[in-house]
Design a protein around this motif. Structure first.
Motif, PDB file in Angstrom:
ATOM      1  N   ASP A  33      25.576  69.277 -90.949  1.00 35.49           N
ATOM      2  CA  ASP A  33      24.557  70.334 -90.874  1.00 35.49           C
ATOM      3  C   ASP A  33      25.081  71.534 -90.105  1.00 35.49           C
ATOM      4  O   ASP A  33      25.812  71.380 -89.126  1.00 35.49           O
ATOM      5  CB  ASP A  33      23.311  69.818 -90.139  1.00 35.49           C
ATOM      6  CG  ASP A  33      22.350  69.093 -91.065  1.00 35.49           C
ATOM      7  OD1 ASP A  33      21.343  68.586 -90.565  1.00 35.49           O
ATOM      8  OD2 ASP A  33      22.648  69.051 -92.292  1.00 35.49           O
ATOM      9  N   ARG A  34      24.645  72.693 -90.549  1.00 31.10           N
ATOM     10  CA  ARG A  34      25.076  73.906 -89.863  1.00 31.10           C
ATOM     11  C   ARG A  34      24.032  74.286 -88.818  1.00 31.10           C
ATOM     12  O   ARG A  34      22.828  74.272 -89.106  1.00 31.10           O
ATOM     13  CB  ARG A  34      25.250  75.040 -90.887  1.00 31.10           C
ATOM     14  CG  ARG A  34      25.723  76.349 -90.266  1.00 31.10           C
ATOM     15  CD  ARG A  34      26.004  77.442 -91.275  1.00 31.10           C
ATOM     16  NE  ARG A  34      27.122  77.121 -92.136  1.00 31.10           N
ATOM     17  CZ  ARG A  34      27.015  76.975 -93.461  1.00 31.10           C
ATOM     18  NH1 ARG A  34      25.860  77.139 -94.052  1.00 31.10           N
ATOM     19  NH2 ARG A  34      28.062  76.660 -94.182  1.00 31.10           N
ATOM     20  N   LEU A  35      24.486  74.674 -87.633  1.00 28.91           N
ATOM     21  CA  LEU A  35      23.551  75.135 -86.594  1.00 28.91           C
ATOM     22  C   LEU A  35      23.230  76.611 -86.850  1.00 28.91           C
ATOM     23  O   LEU A  35      24.041  77.334 -87.430  1.00 28.91           O
ATOM     24  CB  LEU A  35      24.168  75.018 -85.194  1.00 28.91           C
ATOM     25  CG  LEU A  35      24.550  73.640 -84.683  1.00 28.91           C
ATOM     26  CD1 LEU A  35      24.940  73.738 -83.202  1.00 28.91           C
ATOM     27  CD2 LEU A  35      23.405  72.658 -84.829  1.00 28.91           C
ATOM     28  N   PRO A  36      22.076  77.079 -86.391  1.00 31.80           N
ATOM     29  CA  PRO A  36      21.794  78.513 -86.513  1.00 31.80           C
ATOM     30  C   PRO A  36      22.878  79.310 -85.782  1.00 31.80           C
ATOM     31  O   PRO A  36      23.503  78.799 -84.850  1.00 31.80           O
ATOM     32  CB  PRO A  36      20.444  78.669 -85.786  1.00 31.80           C
ATOM     33  CG  PRO A  36      19.867  77.297 -85.735  1.00 31.80           C
ATOM     34  CD  PRO A  36      21.004  76.346 -85.721  1.00 31.80           C
ATOM     35  N   PRO A  37      23.098  80.559 -86.202  1.00 32.88           N
ATOM     36  CA  PRO A  37      24.113  81.372 -85.511  1.00 32.88           C
ATOM     37  C   PRO A  37      23.771  81.519 -84.022  1.00 32.88           C
ATOM     38  O   PRO A  37      22.591  81.440 -83.641  1.00 32.88           O
ATOM     39  CB  PRO A  37      24.019  82.729 -86.212  1.00 32.88           C
ATOM     40  CG  PRO A  37      23.225  82.500 -87.449  1.00 32.88           C
ATOM     41  CD  PRO A  37      22.417  81.280 -87.265  1.00 32.88           C
ATOM     42  N   GLU A  38      24.794  81.754 -83.218  1.00 34.26           N
ATOM     43  CA  GLU A  38      24.607  81.831 -81.751  1.00 34.26           C
ATOM     44  C   GLU A  38      23.557  82.858 -81.358  1.00 34.26           C
ATOM     45  O   GLU A  38      22.716  82.626 -80.493  1.00 34.26           O
ATOM     46  CB  GLU A  38      25.942  82.194 -81.092  1.00 34.26           C
ATOM     47  CG  GLU A  38      26.933  81.060 -81.102  1.00 34.26           C
ATOM     48  CD  GLU A  38      28.345  81.493 -80.750  1.00 34.26           C
ATOM     49  OE1 GLU A  38      29.219  80.641 -80.810  1.00 34.26           O
ATOM     50  OE2 GLU A  38      28.550  82.686 -80.429  1.00 34.26           O
ATOM     51  N   ARG A  39      23.633  84.034 -82.014  1.00 32.79           N
ATOM     52  CA  ARG A  39      22.696  85.104 -81.668  1.00 32.79           C
ATOM     53  C   ARG A  39      21.259  84.653 -81.912  1.00 32.79           C
ATOM     54  O   ARG A  39      20.359  84.849 -81.121  1.00 32.79           O
ATOM     55  CB  ARG A  39      23.047  86.345 -82.512  1.00 32.79           C
ATOM     56  CG  ARG A  39      22.275  87.608 -82.186  1.00 32.79           C
ATOM     57  CD  ARG A  39      22.672  88.747 -83.135  1.00 32.79           C
ATOM     58  NE  ARG A  39      22.983  88.299 -84.491  1.00 32.79           N
ATOM     59  CZ  ARG A  39      22.068  88.022 -85.417  1.00 32.79           C
ATOM     60  NH1 ARG A  39      20.797  88.134 -85.152  1.00 32.79           N
ATOM     61  NH2 ARG A  39      22.434  87.629 -86.624  1.00 32.79           N
ATOM     62  N   LYS A  40      21.062  83.953 -83.035  1.00 30.44           N
ATOM     63  CA  LYS A  40      19.729  83.485 -83.409  1.00 30.44           C
ATOM     64  C   LYS A  40      19.250  82.427 -82.402  1.00 30.44           C
ATOM     65  O   LYS A  40      18.090  82.451 -81.949  1.00 30.44           O
ATOM     66  CB  LYS A  40      19.806  82.885 -84.820  1.00 30.44           C
ATOM     67  CG  LYS A  40      18.506  82.549 -85.437  1.00 30.44           C
ATOM     68  CD  LYS A  40      18.201  83.568 -86.554  1.00 30.44           C
ATOM     69  CE  LYS A  40      16.845  83.353 -87.179  1.00 30.44           C
ATOM     70  NZ  LYS A  40      15.730  83.665 -86.489  1.00 30.44           N
TER      71      LYS A  40
END
Ligand SMILES: Cc1ncc(COP(=O)(O)O)c(C=O)c1O
Length: 473
Positions: A33-40
């Motif tokens: 699974d991909r994590l949300p981008p850091e900024r998000k």
């Protein structure tokens, strides 16, 4: 998802880590699974981006997630979950550590380094009083050859010398398979705890007692119960109550020149203690490290009175200093075998070097004479000290010193707190307040052997000043 509980005592980046791990562990996030981008993530957590980066970096290092160029941050599909904790919280772990020191001791350790301090705290003779012996110049190979004389019970020539000493000084009829040489009396105690007791067992000790300050009991899960002392020694009425209510498995006493009180158990009390031990079948461990420093005739040791019930501990530390670290246990031969096996199992083997040195000293033809000279010197120091101390007897109560290293003084006035004792540290007078040995805050232990013609006046000057300040409290 993606909301922190705001646990105030845990850094935010750790909270983020814990939450992500939890999601991975409970399947809310699956491998790949991909994590949300850091900024998000920073926005949703309401934290700086650097906090998120810190958390993710740690998770990468621990193998929970991976960063893939062009694909972002993914839950690791490999060996994830091997490391169950995001990070060892050392601060929290060390907080309930048994080796943690009393605040007073931390300050005292700092003061010990200062040359201006007068150290009456350390439980050893000062260097100038330790008898010195000429050591033969050993060749390296000779020493290595001596190794062949080691048995599980110790270096045999030393063991034999100690057996002879025990027979002569203690009047205990022992054979060599009843004596185990140890690395000091403390190792002897440690081995006894390992072999004779189990986690959760209870041991009765004197109150106050220097044992109270040793971490070996807590680390072995042993509960200590203190029994008050009266002028005769450990109160057997209280001890019996404890035996009946706390399932005491061992009685550990220091009956001669007790540390810290310096008190010696009377003959009558020794007999009563032994009767109790027989009645309830509880072994007594007699810690007897001071009896060779006596100015008076001593009652027979507990071991002499009850060879079967009593395990006897001795040490050379109080004469030679603790760097030599030689002690011994006298006990039933089956127990000695078990103790020796236990030591081998935990690999506490005893080096031959200090044992060869100790043998040389004990074999010295002038050993007895040097020991007698030492005792005479200590007796004189004790008398000089007491003479001055009498001038303060309105404020401090004390008993005559009959041997050993310690004087024990009790404050006669208003109640003192632990904090009050820091006055001594501020004056660079290093003493051992009773709260290191019990819950008592009214007494102190002084190693009077460290006072001499030069520093006696300095000591009493400072002691008088502190006494005056304490009276004004
Ligand atoms: C009463 C007592 N027993 C045992 C010990 C430990 O002796 P060792 O240095 O031989 O381990 C001490 C040391 O302070 C002591 O005061």
């Amino acid at each position: 998802m993606w909301q922190l509980n705001n646990q105030k005592n845990i850094p935010v980046y750790q909270q983020i880590m814990e939450q992500l791990i939890e999601y991975i562990q409970n399947g809310q996030l699956l491998p790949g699974d991909r994590l949300p981008p850091e900024r998000k993530l920073a926005e949703t957590y309401h934290v700086n981006r650097s906090t998120v980066v810190h958390a993710l970096d740690e998770l990468v290092a621990l193998g929970w997630i991976v960063r893939k160029r062009g694909s972002g941050t993914l839950v690791n599909e490999g060996n994830w979950g091997r490391t169950a904790n995001p990070r060892i919280d050392w601060r929290r772990r060390l907080a309930d550590n048994h080796f943690q020191q009393e605040a007073y001791l931390v300050k005292l350790q700092q003061q010990l380094k200062s040359v201006q301090s007068l150290d009456l705290y350390t439980g050893e003779l000062p260097l100038n009083l330790i008898p010195s012996f000429r050591l033969p110049s050993f060749k390296w190979e000779t020493l290595l050859l001596e190794e062949q004389k080691q048995s599980p019970l110790g270096y045999l020539p030393l063991q034999e010398l100690i057996v002879q000493r025990i027979k002569k000084e203690q009047k205990i009829d022992v054979s060599s398979n009843e004596v185990l040489i140890t690395s000091g009396a403390k190792q002897a105690m440690f081995l006894l705890l390992q072999v004779m007791l189990q986690n959760g067992d209870s041991v009765a000790i004197e109150d106050p007692s220097f044992l109270y300050s040793l971490p070996i009991f807590a680390t072995a899960g042993i509960r200590l119960y203190g029994v008050e002392l009266d002028s005769q020694g450990m109160r057997v009425d209280q001890l019996e109550q404890l035996i009946l209510t706390k399932k005491i498995k061992m009685i550990l006493v220091n009956p001669t020149f007790q540390n810290p009180t310096g008190r010696t158990m009377s003959l009558q009390r020794r007999k009563e203690l032994i009767d109790l031990s027989r009645k309830y079948q509880i072994p007594i461990v007699e810690d007897d490290v001071f009896s060779e420093l006596a100015f008076v005739d001593l009652p027979p040791s507990l071991k002499e009175l009850a060879p079967d019930e009593v395990i006897h501990l001795g040490s050379l530390s109080k004469i030679f200093g603790s760097s030599l670290k030689i002690g011994w246990i006298v006990a039933n031969r089956d127990l000695i075998v078990r103790l020796a096996e236990a030591r081998q199992m935990v690999d506490f083997s005893l080096s031959v070097f200090p044992q060869v040195v100790a043998s040389t000293a004990l074999k010295d033809p002038y050993f007895n004479q040097k020991q007698q000279n030492l005792v005479d010197t200590l007796k004189q120091s004790a008398r000089d000290f007491e003479k001055e101390l009498k001038l303060l007897s309105n404020d401090w109560q004390f008993e005559p010193i009959e041997g050993g290293l310690y004087a024990y003084l009790t404050w006669k006035n208003k109640k003192l707190t632990r904090k009050d004792w820091e006055l001594f540290l501020d004056e660079q007078l290093l003493v051992a307040p009773a709260f290191l040995f019990s819950n008592d805050t009214m007494s102190l232990r002084i190693n009077y052997t460290r006072l001499n013609q030069e520093n006696l006046a300095v000591f009493f000057n400072k002691f008088q000043q502190i006494t005056d300040q304490l009276k004004q409290k």
